[in-house]
Design an enzyme around this catalytic site. Structure first.
Site, PDB file in Angstrom:
ATOM      1  N   TYR A   1      15.061   8.453  -8.272  1.00 52.26           N
ATOM      2  CA  TYR A   1      16.153   9.165  -8.924  1.00 52.26           C
ATOM      3  C   TYR A   1      17.037   8.226  -9.726  1.00 52.26           C
ATOM      4  O   TYR A   1      17.133   7.039  -9.437  1.00 52.26           O
ATOM      5  CB  TYR A   1      16.942  10.045  -7.964  1.00 52.26           C
ATOM      6  CG  TYR A   1      17.568   9.370  -6.768  1.00 52.26           C
ATOM      7  CD1 TYR A   1      16.871   9.222  -5.576  1.00 52.26           C
ATOM      8  CD2 TYR A   1      18.887   8.923  -6.826  1.00 52.26           C
ATOM      9  CE1 TYR A   1      17.460   8.631  -4.475  1.00 52.26           C
ATOM     10  CE2 TYR A   1      19.487   8.335  -5.719  1.00 52.26           C
ATOM     11  CZ  TYR A   1      18.767   8.182  -4.547  1.00 52.26           C
ATOM     12  OH  TYR A   1      19.355   7.595  -3.461  1.00 52.26           O
TER      13      TYR A   1
ATOM     14  N   LYS B   1      20.763   7.832 -11.410  1.00 51.05           N
ATOM     15  CA  LYS B   1      22.142   8.323 -11.420  1.00 51.05           C
ATOM     16  C   LYS B   1      22.675   8.254 -12.853  1.00 51.05           C
ATOM     17  O   LYS B   1      22.655   7.193 -13.480  1.00 51.05           O
ATOM     18  CB  LYS B   1      22.995   7.458 -10.486  1.00 51.05           C
ATOM     19  CG  LYS B   1      24.235   8.155  -9.992  1.00 51.05           C
ATOM     20  CD  LYS B   1      25.017   7.272  -9.061  1.00 51.05           C
ATOM     21  CE  LYS B   1      25.948   6.382  -9.861  1.00 51.05           C
ATOM     22  NZ  LYS B   1      26.622   5.359  -9.121  1.00 51.05           N
TER      23      LYS B   1
ATOM     24  N   GLY C   1       0.822  -1.220   0.000  1.00 47.79           N
ATOM     25  CA  GLY C   1       0.000   0.000   0.000  1.00 47.79           C
ATOM     26  C   GLY C   1       0.849   1.260   0.000  1.00 47.79           C
ATOM     27  O   GLY C   1       0.311   2.365   0.008  1.00 47.79           O
TER      28      GLY C   1
ATOM     29  N   HIS D   1       7.358  -8.348   2.916  1.00 46.73           N
ATOM     30  CA  HIS D   1       7.461  -7.011   2.312  1.00 46.73           C
ATOM     31  C   HIS D   1       8.444  -6.973   1.135  1.00 46.73           C
ATOM     32  O   HIS D   1       8.107  -6.533   0.035  1.00 46.73           O
ATOM     33  CB  HIS D   1       7.915  -5.982   3.348  1.00 46.73           C
ATOM     34  CG  HIS D   1       7.022  -5.900   4.564  1.00 46.73           C
ATOM     35  ND1 HIS D   1       5.676  -6.115   4.508  1.00 46.73           N
ATOM     36  CD2 HIS D   1       7.298  -5.591   5.859  1.00 46.73           C
ATOM     37  CE1 HIS D   1       5.155  -5.962   5.719  1.00 46.73           C
ATOM     38  NE2 HIS D   1       6.119  -5.649   6.550  1.00 46.73           N
TER      39      HIS D   1
HETATM   40  O1  LIG Z   1       5.461  -5.365   9.231  1.00 44.00           O
HETATM   41  C1  LIG Z   1       6.291  -4.751   9.853  1.00 44.00           C
HETATM   42  O2  LIG Z   1       6.626  -3.514   9.434  1.00 44.00           O
HETATM   43  C2  LIG Z   1       7.231  -2.589  10.308  1.00 44.00           C
HETATM   44  C3  LIG Z   1       7.818  -1.503   9.419  1.00 44.00           C
HETATM   45  O3  LIG Z   1       6.783  -0.846   8.751  1.00 44.00           O
HETATM   46  P1  LIG Z   1       6.978   0.655   8.250  1.00 44.00           P
HETATM   47  O4  LIG Z   1       5.776   0.917   7.437  1.00 44.00           O
HETATM   48  O5  LIG Z   1       7.066   1.502   9.481  1.00 44.00           O
HETATM   49  O6  LIG Z   1       8.240   0.677   7.491  1.00 44.00           O
HETATM   50  C4  LIG Z   1       8.295  -3.232  11.150  1.00 44.00           C
HETATM   51  O7  LIG Z   1       8.745  -2.313  12.125  1.00 44.00           O
HETATM   52  C5  LIG Z   1       7.719  -4.443  11.847  1.00 44.00           C
HETATM   53  O8  LIG Z   1       8.753  -5.120  12.548  1.00 44.00           O
HETATM   54  C6  LIG Z   1       7.099  -5.387  10.865  1.00 44.00           C
HETATM   55  O9  LIG Z   1       6.380  -6.396  11.578  1.00 44.00           O
END
Ligand SMILES: O=C1O[C@H](COP(=O)(O)O)[C@@H](O)[C@H](O)[C@H]1O
Ligand SMILES: NC(=O)C1=CN([C@@H]2O[C@H](COP(=O)(O)OP(=O)(O)OC[C@H]3O[C@@H](n4cnc5c(N)ncnc54)[C@H](OP(=O)(O)O)[C@@H]3O)[C@@H](O)[C@H]2O)C=CC1
Length: 586
Positions: free
Chosen positions: A481, A483, A279, A338
């Site tokens: 960006y 380079k 998202g 992620h």
């Molecule tokens: O899913 C998670 O994400 C956070 C980091 O999310 P952000 O949007 O603040 O970058 C992470 O701190 C956490 O350990 C993890 O479970």
């Protein structure tokens, strides 16, 4: 206000939307949920099953999906009117009730960290921006004893106004809080969920009810909560959707078991597995950058790209979440979800359309073309206490909820490979760590050397550093960006590396919405593009499960690194093995 009940082919959506005042709707959910602007006209939008949101904000649906379910009538070029399904017509008179729909959003685990930090603020932001349906109710559900007023007080402390739109913010907060309620109950009690159901019905009275449950609770109670919510508090007539927070298991087996259990109570299309990185604005922009600019897509392969790096770092430790974290570690917490999701979006082939299923099909293909991660291609680390400027920062095992002899990695670097024609031999490097020197998330694409470069001699031994690099900075200070090499002005011939920089804060005055806003809105609209399908999840776990088991079975000791440092030195050796330099250290 124009209300035209129609849907249309995604290919023609932009033309149709920019054309005019036409809104795109179907009858599936019978729910006017929000209003957006097309051209100069405000229209009310209704969610479409299998819908996709276009770049211009229009909502489009896959005609193939709708054709199977609803009779269509062609109105004009590419625009199809959709009649309500017969069975719904019998029980619900859409024409006279279309303005009478409602959405009840229940935050399960409302007393928790995520609910306070992200979910309630995101719901308020959506309300403030006019994206929530006209009629909605928010319920907090948890075991803690709280009155409605106490919930409102708790929530009010976390709400903020958009910097660029402060007018009426206090008033809007009051209105929003008046729509928030609380019910205390156990997560495994059908009876308690039945009480919630009763309260929801009171608020839904006379309206077509749709329900969204957000499971913001620890994973060991997901199934109980889903069982009770689905058996005792599903919507009788409208849709019921459940947002499930990560972690989705901790390996192939537990993830498959979780999916099986969820599917005892829910159909796959009711399950919204959230990965909030999908998202994030710059992650959404990845496909736009690649597929709407002629200059990038032709370069997007092994022919021109030397390596790709996905880098996540946080400048704080697991403070407060050590208990959860120790059971998972950084590979499961950040990489398997992620970073891998971003990799899949980055490396997938062009999808047939922007339809959720077309995109997810391509992501699965990439994931299934990847080699499972090998132990040799992983470096793990754990942060230790460090004193700097008179302050002592705690080590990971100083956390009382973490066992003193924990081997859980708080840092990992990995080299992954996609064995398909496009990416054969290109290292995809990942690096993720807590308690590092900075907080950032970025994608770095390092291009190959220019063959027979006329200017090689000007770069001397720094040839690698003279190659082009595209950086997509997901956070903070969102930017894209590139380079490039250029001549330093003057009579000599000195070369320099400079950045062509799209810095979002300079280009756009608008505040960037939080990832949770986009994902909550999508879940309300039934848009699944940014949620993880079960086969994607299986493929993702298959890549990491063998190495995770090996790390645990062999009790691999993580390399120590000081709190606030750049992480273990082993990450450099890993990159060097593939002739790569981490771009964030250049
Ligand atoms: O899913 C998670 O994400 C956070 C980091 O999310 P952000 O949007 O603040 O970058 C992470 O701190 C956490 O350990 C993890 O479970
Ligand atoms: N916090 C974050 O930044 C992130 C969290 N997540 C995920 O979101 C979900 C919620 O996270 P978070 O809010 O931090 O979790 P919390 O630990 O704060 O738990 C949420 C609520 O669940 C109840 N709860 C906690 N532990 C138990 C237990 N053992 N048995 C029964 N109920 C319990 C508590 O409410 P009560 O006692 O009132 O019932 C608590 O307020 C988790 O799945 C987490 O992995 C994902 C990404 C980021």
């Amino acid at each position: 206000m124009v209300t035209l009940y129609s849907t249309h082919c995604s290919s023609s959506s932009k033309a149709a939307a920019s054309n005019s005042s036409i809104g795109f709707y179907n009858y599936h959910n019978n729910l006017p949920i929000s209003s957006r602007k097309f051209g100069s006209q405000k229209i009310s939008l209704t969610p479409i099953c299998n819908a996709i949101r276009m770049q211009d904000g229009a909502v489009a649906a896959s005609p193939s999906k709708i054709e199977n379910e609803t009779p269509l009538k062609k109105l004009k070029d590419g625009i199809l009117s959709v009649r309500p399904p017969e069975e719904q017509k019998d029980t619900f008179d859409f024409d006279s009730n279309k303005d009478k729909s409602t959405v009840s959003i229940t935050v399960v685990g409302a007393s928790g960290d995520l609910a306070k930090k992200k979910i309630f603020p995101a719901l308020f932001a959506l309300y403030y921006e006019g994206f929530l349906p006209e009629h909605f109710t928010i319920f907090g559900y948890a075991r803690s004893k709280m009155t409605d007023t106490e919930l409102r007080n708790m929530v009010s402390k976390t709400l903020t106004c958009r910097i660029d739109k402060r007018e009426n913010c206090g008033e809007k907060m009051e209105e929003f809080l008046e729509r928030c309620f609380y019910h205390s109950g156990q997560y495994d009690s059908q009876e308690n969920f039945a009480e919630l159901d009763k309260k929801l019905k009171e608020h839904e009275a006379g309206r077509f009810p749709n329900r969204l449950f957000y499971l913001s609770i620890p994973p060991n109670i997901f199934i109980n909560a889903v069982r009770c919510a689905s058996l005792s508090a599903s919507s009788a007539h409208g849709w019921t959707r459940v947002i499930v927070e990560k972690p989705f298991g901790r390996d192939c087996e537990s993830s498959a078991a979780l999916t099986r259990s969820l599917k005892q109570y829910l159909k796959e299309d009711q399950i919204f597995r959230i990965d909030h990185y999908l998202g994030k604005e710059l992650v959404e922009n990845l496909s736009v950058l690649r597929f709407s600019n002629l200059i990038f897509e032709p370069l997007w392969s092994r022919q021109y790209i030397r390596n790709v790096q996905f880098i996540f770092s946080e400048d704080f430790g697991t403070e407060g979440r050590g208990g959860y974290f120790d059971h998972y570690g950084i590979i499961r917490d950040i990489m398997q979800n992620h970073l891998l999701q971003i990799l899949a979006l980055f490396a997938m082939e062009t999808p047939v359309s922007l339809d959720a299923e077309d995109i997810r099909n391509e992501k699965v293909k990439v994931l299934r073309s990847m080699r499972p991660l090998q132990l040799d291609d992983v470096v793990v680390g754990q942060y230790k206490s460090h004193t700097k400027g008179g302050t002592t920062y705690p080590g990971y095992t100083d956390d009382k909820t973490v066992p003193k002899d924990s081997l859980t990695p708080t840092f990992a670097a990995a080299a992954l490979f996609i064995d398909n024609a496009r990416w054969d031999g290109v290292p995809f490097l990942m690096k993720a760590g807590k308690a590092l020197h900075t907080r950032s998330a970025e994608i770095r694409v390092q291009f190959r050397h220019v063959p027979g470069n006329l200017y090689n001699k000007n770069f001397g031994s720094y040839l690698d550093q003279a190659t082009n690099e595209l950086v997509i900075r997901v956070q903070p200070d969102e930017a894209i960006y590139l380079k490039i090499n250029n001549k330093v002005p003057g009579l000599g011939m000195r070369l320099d590396a400079s950045n062509l920089n799209l810095l979002y804060s300079a280009r756009y005055l608008k505040e960037i919405p939080d990832a949770y806003e986009r994902l909550l809105l999508d879940a309300i609209e039934g848009e699944r593009r940014l949620f993880i399908r079960s086969d994607e999840l299986d493929a993702a776990w298959s890549l990491f499960t063998p190495v995770l088991k090996e790390l645990e079975q062999k009790k691999i000791v993580p390399e120590n690194y000081p709190y606030g440092s750049r992480g273990p030195i082993g990450a450099h050796y890993l990159a060097a093995r593939y002739k790569v330099r981490w771009g964030d250290l250049a």
